[in-house]
Design a protein around this motif. Structure first.
Motif, PDB file in Angstrom:
ATOM      1  N   THR A 144      -1.981   0.970   3.712  1.00  0.00           N
ATOM      2  CA  THR A 144      -2.029  -0.178   2.807  1.00  0.00           C
ATOM      3  C   THR A 144      -0.917  -0.100   1.769  1.00  0.00           C
ATOM      4  O   THR A 144      -0.270  -1.107   1.445  1.00  0.00           O
ATOM      5  CB  THR A 144      -3.398  -0.244   2.106  1.00  0.00           C
ATOM      6  OG1 THR A 144      -4.422  -0.334   3.095  1.00  0.00           O
ATOM      7  CG2 THR A 144      -3.489  -1.461   1.185  1.00  0.00           C
ATOM      8  N   TYR A 145      -0.678   1.118   1.249  1.00  0.00           N
ATOM      9  CA  TYR A 145       0.339   1.328   0.201  1.00  0.00           C
ATOM     10  C   TYR A 145       1.323   2.416   0.651  1.00  0.00           C
ATOM     11  O   TYR A 145       1.335   3.531   0.118  1.00  0.00           O
ATOM     12  CB  TYR A 145      -0.335   1.755  -1.103  1.00  0.00           C
ATOM     13  CG  TYR A 145      -1.391   0.809  -1.600  1.00  0.00           C
ATOM     14  CD1 TYR A 145      -1.047  -0.359  -2.268  1.00  0.00           C
ATOM     15  CD2 TYR A 145      -2.748   1.081  -1.404  1.00  0.00           C
ATOM     16  CE1 TYR A 145      -2.018  -1.247  -2.729  1.00  0.00           C
ATOM     17  CE2 TYR A 145      -3.725   0.209  -1.857  1.00  0.00           C
ATOM     18  CZ  TYR A 145      -3.359  -0.957  -2.512  1.00  0.00           C
ATOM     19  OH  TYR A 145      -4.313  -1.826  -2.964  1.00  0.00           O
ATOM     20  N   HIS A 167      -5.731   0.961  -5.628  1.00  0.00           N
ATOM     21  CA  HIS A 167      -6.424  -0.079  -4.872  1.00  0.00           C
ATOM     22  C   HIS A 167      -7.454  -0.804  -5.746  1.00  0.00           C
ATOM     23  O   HIS A 167      -7.552  -2.043  -5.706  1.00  0.00           O
ATOM     24  CB  HIS A 167      -7.104   0.549  -3.655  1.00  0.00           C
ATOM     25  CG  HIS A 167      -7.644  -0.439  -2.684  1.00  0.00           C
ATOM     26  ND1 HIS A 167      -6.850  -1.331  -1.999  1.00  0.00           N
ATOM     27  CD2 HIS A 167      -8.926  -0.690  -2.278  1.00  0.00           C
ATOM     28  CE1 HIS A 167      -7.603  -2.083  -1.209  1.00  0.00           C
ATOM     29  NE2 HIS A 167      -8.861  -1.715  -1.366  1.00  0.00           N
ATOM     30  N   TYR A 172      -1.090  -3.771  -8.158  1.00  0.00           N
ATOM     31  CA  TYR A 172       0.105  -3.228  -7.492  1.00  0.00           C
ATOM     32  C   TYR A 172       0.947  -4.356  -6.900  1.00  0.00           C
ATOM     33  O   TYR A 172       0.416  -5.255  -6.243  1.00  0.00           O
ATOM     34  CB  TYR A 172      -0.329  -2.252  -6.391  1.00  0.00           C
ATOM     35  CG  TYR A 172       0.817  -1.568  -5.684  1.00  0.00           C
ATOM     36  CD1 TYR A 172       1.504  -0.519  -6.290  1.00  0.00           C
ATOM     37  CD2 TYR A 172       1.204  -1.961  -4.407  1.00  0.00           C
ATOM     38  CE1 TYR A 172       2.543   0.120  -5.636  1.00  0.00           C
ATOM     39  CE2 TYR A 172       2.235  -1.326  -3.745  1.00  0.00           C
ATOM     40  CZ  TYR A 172       2.905  -0.289  -4.371  1.00  0.00           C
ATOM     41  OH  TYR A 172       3.952   0.344  -3.718  1.00  0.00           O
ATOM     42  N   LYS A 176       2.947  -3.649   0.353  1.00  0.00           N
ATOM     43  CA  LYS A 176       1.512  -3.555   0.627  1.00  0.00           C
ATOM     44  C   LYS A 176       1.193  -4.248   1.952  1.00  0.00           C
ATOM     45  O   LYS A 176       1.810  -5.260   2.306  1.00  0.00           O
ATOM     46  CB  LYS A 176       0.716  -4.226  -0.505  1.00  0.00           C
ATOM     47  CG  LYS A 176      -0.797  -4.178  -0.312  1.00  0.00           C
ATOM     48  CD  LYS A 176      -1.529  -4.882  -1.460  1.00  0.00           C
ATOM     49  CE  LYS A 176      -3.027  -4.889  -1.227  1.00  0.00           C
ATOM     50  NZ  LYS A 176      -3.756  -5.605  -2.303  1.00  0.00           N
ATOM     51  N   ASN A 205       1.645  -7.934   3.131  1.00  0.00           N
ATOM     52  CA  ASN A 205       0.890  -8.783   2.221  1.00  0.00           C
ATOM     53  C   ASN A 205       1.610 -10.082   1.868  1.00  0.00           C
ATOM     54  O   ASN A 205       0.989 -11.145   1.761  1.00  0.00           O
ATOM     55  CB  ASN A 205       0.582  -7.987   0.953  1.00  0.00           C
ATOM     56  CG  ASN A 205      -0.274  -8.752  -0.031  1.00  0.00           C
ATOM     57  OD1 ASN A 205      -1.390  -9.129   0.290  1.00  0.00           O
ATOM     58  ND2 ASN A 205       0.246  -8.991  -1.220  1.00  0.00           N
TER      59      ASN A 205
END
Length: 401
Positions: A144-145, A167, A172, A176, A205
């Protein structure tokens, strides 16, 4: 109408099952990386012989640690692969993060360096074991990161805590991915094998892509309905009554249960595919034939817990063990209880490899490669849904340019 090809890179390619599925879905592999010599021999043989999907691939025999993915930054639609599964396998030693074969950190690095639009990673069901749950959360949050990296002096648990804090804070703004995972049974998607695997899929994202896993197209109920309610299965495959299982109380109970559940209407899904359907047009391996990898192997034995795959069901999961291939999963059991080993070609059919695709090595090595592979059809189903999500976004960018 031909699809516009989208660029991809694949890690831990093995014999090429996932890569073939992606290629059939409209992805063009810029590079494949595989460390195992025998698997590379399989890839190169098919490449050199001009197999339709693989003939233009750039195949690298190398340790993924040695590969930089920075040159692909901003140029890839997908990074894919099956990070070695032995650390999590139900048949392995379950070392997970203490196992030096855990290659998920390298998968994360490939995503970090190349910034693809999406990724598709596949692994064994054991990844979801309760005692691995915290580490699995760690894998998902790293994907995810990917830019929030572990420092040299930091434990993975402390790194996980930092990722969790990022998260939950929700502010953030760096690289992502929106990540989802699901345990899929290959039989539910038209593969003649009961094979459960975890797929992890993520989209960058900023692309704002909505996506979900494809709906199952096949079911066990539909197969049982075909066999024990209508009998269409036996008629469709021209199976003589002498070669069918003898109707017993269990099958009568199955028929009654299904008719109570569905009434006059059969299940909406297609029937699970069976071993018989996968191999019925192949000649006897005891006779000389023109099919590659289709030679008879003697010595199959049956004993409790080692009974083979029933010919009129999807096969058991084909496996590759640390200490040789588990024989029970690699045998056919006929309705008269006779057994024999699958040939390499039959096993490849069960994994839905095309017939013009050659698996290199001795029988045990070929079966190991096949047992480690992603079924081509399952890979194609998942990859095609990812392609359909990405393609409109690519078209917008092309039109803007």
């Amino acid at each position: 109408m031909l699809k516009n090809e989208l660029n991809s890179v694949e890690l831990f390619s093995g014999a090429g099952g996932l890569a073939l599925g992606l290629a059939k879905s409209g992805f063009r592999h810029e590079m494949l990386v595989e460390f195992n010599r025998d698997a590379v021999d399989t890839l190169l043989k098919n490449h050199d012989e001009g197999q339709a999907q693989i003939k233009n691939w750039d195949i690298r025999h190398d340790d993924v640690h040695n590969i930089s993915f920075k040159k692909f930054k901003g140029k890839l639609s997908v990074v894919a692969g099956g990070p070695p599964c032995q650390p999590f396998s139900l048949g392995g030693k379950h070392k997970a993060f203490t196992d030096n074969r855990d290659m998920f950190p390298q998968a994360v690095r490939a995503v970090r360096e190349s910034r693809p639009d999406s990724f598709i990673f596949e692994n064994v069901k054991g990844l979801l074991r309760k005692n691995f749950s915290t580490y699995f959360e760690y894998i998902i949050l790293q994907l995810t990161y990917p830019n929030i990296t572990k420092t040299e002096m930091e434990s993975w648990q402390d790194h996980l805590s930092r990722l969790e804090e990022t998260h939950t804070k929700g502010t953030y703004r760096g690289l992502k991915y929106n990540v989802v995972f699901r345990l899929l049974n290959a039989a539910d998607y038209g593969v003649p094998q009961k094979r459960e695997r975890v797929f992890i899929v993520g989209f960058r994202n900023d692309l704002n892509i909505e996506w979900s896993f494809p709906k199952a197209t096949h079911s066990q109920d539909a197969l049982l309905w075909d066999q024990w309610v209508t009998g269409n299965y036996w008629e469709r495959l021209n199976i003589p009554k002498t070669d069918r299982p003898i109707l017993n109380q269990k099958q009568e109970q199955i028929s009654a249960r299904l008719q109570k559940k569905y009434g006059l209407f059969q299940p909406e899904e297609k029937p699970w595919l069976t071993v018989r359907e996968a191999i019925q047009d192949l000649p006897s391996p005891k006779k000389k034939n023109e099919f590659n990898n289709h030679e008879f192997r003697d010595g199959a034995k049956s004993y409790p817990g080692h009974t083979g795959s029933a010919i009129d069901e999807p096969s058991k999961t084909l496996k590759a063990g640390d200490h040789g291939v588990p024989g029970g999963e690699n045998m056919i059991r006929y309705n008269d209880d006779s057994i024999r080993y699958f040939t390499v070609r039959e096993a490849a059919r069960i994994q839905t490899f095309p017939d013009d695709y050659h698996i290199s090595g001795v029988w045990s090595e070929c079966m190991r490669q096949i047992g480690n592979a992603v079924p081509v059809t399952l890979a194609q189903v998942v990859a095609n849904s990812v392609y359909l999500a990405l393609a409109p976004n690519k078209s917008k960018h092309s039109d803007a340019a």
